[in-house]
Design a protein around this motif. Structure first.
Motif, PDB file in Angstrom:
ATOM      1  N   GLN A 229      23.025  14.558  77.787  1.00 32.66           N
ATOM      2  CA  GLN A 229      22.542  15.904  77.521  1.00 32.66           C
ATOM      3  C   GLN A 229      22.819  16.269  76.067  1.00 32.66           C
ATOM      4  OE1 GLN A 229      24.621  18.349  80.365  1.00 32.66           O
ATOM      5  NE2 GLN A 229      23.454  17.559  82.111  1.00 32.66           N
ATOM      6  N   ILE A 230      21.782  16.685  75.368  1.00 34.74           N
ATOM      7  CA  ILE A 230      21.926  17.111  73.976  1.00 34.74           C
ATOM      8  C   ILE A 230      21.596  18.593  73.902  1.00 34.74           C
ATOM      9  CG2 ILE A 230      21.322  16.678  71.576  1.00 34.74           C
ATOM     10  CD1 ILE A 230      20.228  13.977  72.399  1.00 34.74           C
ATOM     11  N   SER A 231      22.559  19.386  73.457  1.00 34.94           N
ATOM     12  CA  SER A 231      22.392  20.832  73.356  1.00 34.94           C
ATOM     13  C   SER A 231      22.301  21.239  71.885  1.00 34.94           C
ATOM     14  CB  SER A 231      23.579  21.541  74.026  1.00 34.94           C
ATOM     15  OG  SER A 231      23.474  22.937  73.896  1.00 34.94           O
ATOM     16  N   TYR A 232      21.292  22.059  71.563  1.00 40.60           N
ATOM     17  CA  TYR A 232      21.062  22.520  70.196  1.00 40.60           C
ATOM     18  C   TYR A 232      21.138  24.045  70.154  1.00 40.60           C
ATOM     19  CZ  TYR A 232      18.688  17.941  69.806  1.00 40.60           C
ATOM     20  OH  TYR A 232      18.357  16.601  69.840  1.00 40.60           O
TER      21      TYR A 232
ATOM     22  N   ALA B   9      14.284  48.224  77.703  1.00 40.13           N
ATOM     23  CA  ALA B   9      14.650  47.875  76.327  1.00 40.13           C
ATOM     24  C   ALA B   9      14.343  49.052  75.413  1.00 40.13           C
ATOM     25  CB  ALA B   9      13.874  46.639  75.874  1.00 40.13           C
ATOM     26  N   SER B  10      14.939  49.065  74.245  1.00 34.95           N
ATOM     27  CA  SER B  10      14.662  50.116  73.281  1.00 34.95           C
ATOM     28  C   SER B  10      13.215  50.010  72.808  1.00 34.95           C
ATOM     29  CB  SER B  10      15.606  50.010  72.074  1.00 34.95           C
ATOM     30  OG  SER B  10      15.363  48.807  71.368  1.00 34.95           O
ATOM     31  N   GLU B  11      12.693  51.094  72.286  1.00 34.24           N
ATOM     32  CA  GLU B  11      11.283  51.157  71.880  1.00 34.24           C
ATOM     33  C   GLU B  11      10.942  50.042  70.879  1.00 34.24           C
ATOM     34  OE1 GLU B  11       8.216  54.216  69.566  1.00 34.24           O
ATOM     35  OE2 GLU B  11      10.320  54.757  69.884  1.00 34.24           O
ATOM     36  N   ARG B  12      11.870  49.717  69.991  1.00 34.96           N
ATOM     37  CA  ARG B  12      11.596  48.775  68.910  1.00 34.96           C
ATOM     38  C   ARG B  12      11.955  47.319  69.250  1.00 34.96           C
ATOM     39  NH1 ARG B  12      10.584  51.126  64.059  1.00 34.96           N
ATOM     40  NH2 ARG B  12      11.362  49.309  62.924  1.00 34.96           N
ATOM     41  N   PHE B  13      12.469  47.082  70.439  1.00 32.03           N
ATOM     42  CA  PHE B  13      12.853  45.708  70.789  1.00 32.03           C
ATOM     43  C   PHE B  13      11.630  44.802  70.861  1.00 32.03           C
ATOM     44  CE2 PHE B  13      13.340  42.401  74.062  1.00 32.03           C
ATOM     45  CZ  PHE B  13      14.395  41.684  73.510  1.00 32.03           C
ATOM     46  N   HIS B  14      11.743  43.630  70.218  1.00 31.19           N
ATOM     47  CA  HIS B  14      10.692  42.604  70.265  1.00 31.19           C
ATOM     48  C   HIS B  14      11.370  41.274  70.533  1.00 31.19           C
ATOM     49  CE1 HIS B  14       7.472  39.902  69.048  1.00 31.19           C
ATOM     50  NE2 HIS B  14       6.637  40.942  68.991  1.00 31.19           N
ATOM     51  N   SER B  15      10.977  40.632  71.607  1.00 31.83           N
ATOM     52  CA  SER B  15      11.698  39.449  72.070  1.00 31.83           C
ATOM     53  C   SER B  15      11.705  38.300  71.060  1.00 31.83           C
ATOM     54  CB  SER B  15      11.108  38.967  73.393  1.00 31.83           C
ATOM     55  OG  SER B  15       9.742  38.666  73.239  1.00 31.83           O
ATOM     56  N   ARG B  16      10.662  38.186  70.245  1.00 33.11           N
ATOM     57  CA  ARG B  16      10.634  37.108  69.253  1.00 33.11           C
ATOM     58  C   ARG B  16      11.235  37.543  67.922  1.00 33.11           C
ATOM     59  NH1 ARG B  16       6.953  35.945  65.321  1.00 33.11           N
ATOM     60  NH2 ARG B  16       5.439  37.412  66.210  1.00 33.11           N
ATOM     61  N   LEU B  17      10.814  38.695  67.432  1.00 28.63           N
ATOM     62  CA  LEU B  17      11.234  39.126  66.097  1.00 28.63           C
ATOM     63  C   LEU B  17      12.717  39.483  66.033  1.00 28.63           C
ATOM     64  CD1 LEU B  17       8.160  41.336  65.105  1.00 28.63           C
ATOM     65  CD2 LEU B  17       8.593  38.932  64.519  1.00 28.63           C
ATOM     66  N   ASN B  18      13.303  39.922  67.127  1.00 27.72           N
ATOM     67  CA  ASN B  18      14.714  40.328  67.137  1.00 27.72           C
ATOM     68  C   ASN B  18      15.671  39.224  67.557  1.00 27.72           C
ATOM     69  OD1 ASN B  18      13.716  43.563  68.399  1.00 27.72           O
ATOM     70  ND2 ASN B  18      14.042  42.958  66.273  1.00 27.72           N
ATOM     71  N   ALA B  19      15.151  38.049  67.895  1.00 23.99           N
ATOM     72  CA  ALA B  19      16.012  36.948  68.342  1.00 23.99           C
ATOM     73  C   ALA B  19      16.894  36.456  67.191  1.00 23.99           C
ATOM     74  CB  ALA B  19      15.169  35.803  68.883  1.00 23.99           C
ATOM     75  N   LYS B  20      18.177  36.304  67.452  1.00 23.73           N
ATOM     76  CA  LYS B  20      19.146  35.857  66.445  1.00 23.73           C
ATOM     77  C   LYS B  20      19.567  34.402  66.645  1.00 23.73           C
ATOM     78  CE  LYS B  20      19.513  39.998  64.617  1.00 23.73           C
ATOM     79  NZ  LYS B  20      18.909  40.281  63.292  1.00 23.73           N
ATOM     80  N   GLU B  21      19.516  33.934  67.874  1.00 24.51           N
ATOM     81  CA  GLU B  21      20.037  32.601  68.175  1.00 24.51           C
ATOM     82  C   GLU B  21      19.377  32.076  69.445  1.00 24.51           C
ATOM     83  OE1 GLU B  21      24.397  32.016  67.839  1.00 24.51           O
ATOM     84  OE2 GLU B  21      24.286  31.357  69.927  1.00 24.51           O
ATOM     85  N   LYS B  22      19.040  30.778  69.437  1.00 25.82           N
ATOM     86  CA  LYS B  22      18.467  30.139  70.622  1.00 25.82           C
ATOM     87  C   LYS B  22      19.218  28.852  70.917  1.00 25.82           C
ATOM     88  CE  LYS B  22      13.753  31.856  69.921  1.00 25.82           C
ATOM     89  NZ  LYS B  22      12.338  31.487  69.691  1.00 25.82           N
ATOM     90  N   THR B  23      19.300  28.533  72.191  1.00 29.41           N
ATOM     91  CA  THR B  23      19.907  27.274  72.611  1.00 29.41           C
ATOM     92  C   THR B  23      18.917  26.505  73.477  1.00 29.41           C
ATOM     93  OG1 THR B  23      22.166  28.143  72.537  1.00 29.41           O
ATOM     94  CG2 THR B  23      21.789  26.186  73.900  1.00 29.41           C
TER      95      THR B  23
END
Length: 248
Positions: free
Chosen positions: A187-190, A99-113
């Motif tokens: 099944q309920i998808s969010y 990953a790039s040096e600045r990638f952060h799995s939580r802070l850079n997340a845009k969308e979750k399902t």
């Protein structure tokens, strides 16, 4: 410069106390703790891993994303093979990448399902029993879909979370809620830009209460406007919940 390694992880959360390492409790059985223990042995470093979100005790994941920094020069394939060999069999590594040096799995997340699974009463689910909510009543899917439409969009979801006091914003945007009925389960998808603590489980519990006639679809609006936890529905149990994917 340290490398930044990104992991995509799947796990059965049945026997774990959730994702997050629990302070100084060395005996805590968490997904993060298991990963950090194996990664620290692999690298000879004190590894701290960031997860995209903190799934609760008993919650599962198909596509949790995490990252860690290291000086270790093993290839991504070697890292994946090492983790696969030494992690418990209920934690799997789907992918390892640079990953790039600045990638952060939580802070850079845009969308979750997230996906929540509910068993249909009277239908045998022997092999899936640990991953479903056995709600005893038949649910009205149309009423649940009517209520779900009221949840879509940008709202203050404080009443649909277990948060009591926070200085952080409790406004989130839900892009889509899809309810699907199969022969054996509902099944309920969010999908949204983020979810508060216990939010998906409370959303599910509220939709289920609509589905069994305990509350009306329009009561959803009242709960959103009041932001009171008492105006939303029950908290669905953890075993039916899965983190499906995270988008960046």
């Amino acid at each position: 410069m340290k490398r930044n390694i990104r992991l995509t992880i799947e796990y059965d959360g049945s026997r774990y106390q959730g994702w997050q390492r629990l302070g100084g409790d060395s005996n805590a059985n968490t997904i993060q703790g298991k990963l950090e223990s194996v990664l620290s042995k692999m690298t000879g470093e004190n590894v701290n891993i960031n997860g995209s979100g903190r799934t609760d005790a008993g919650v599962h994941a198909y596509g949790q994303v995490a990252n860690f920094h290291t000086d270790c020069m093993m290839s991504v394939n070697e890292i994946k093979n090492y983790l696969t060999k030494y992690l418990p069999s209920d934690i799997g590594i789907v992918e390892v990448s640079e990953a790039s040096e600045r990638f952060h799995s939580r802070l850079n997340a845009k969308e979750k399902t997230y996906l929540y699974r509910i068993a249909i009463p009277g239908v045998s689910n022997v092999f899936e029993r640990k991953y479903l909510w056995y709600f005893p009543e038949t649910l009205d899917i149309k009423k649940m879909e009517e209520a779900a439409l009221l949840l879509i969009g940008m709202h203050d979801f404080k009443g649909f979370s277990s948060i009591k006091k926070t200085k952080k914003s409790t406004v989130r945007t839900i892009y889509n809620i899809e309810i699907k009925k199969t022969k054996k389960e509902i099944q309920i998808s969010y999908t949204g830009n983020g979810f508060l603590h216990n939010m998906v489980r409370i959303l599910t519990g509220t939709l289920v209460e609509v589905g069994c006639g305990k509350i009306k679809p329009e009561d959803i609006t009242k709960a959103l406007e009041s932001t009171k936890r008492s105006d939303a529905g029950i908290t669905a149990p953890p075993q039916g919940l899965f983190l499906v994917s995270v988008e960046y």
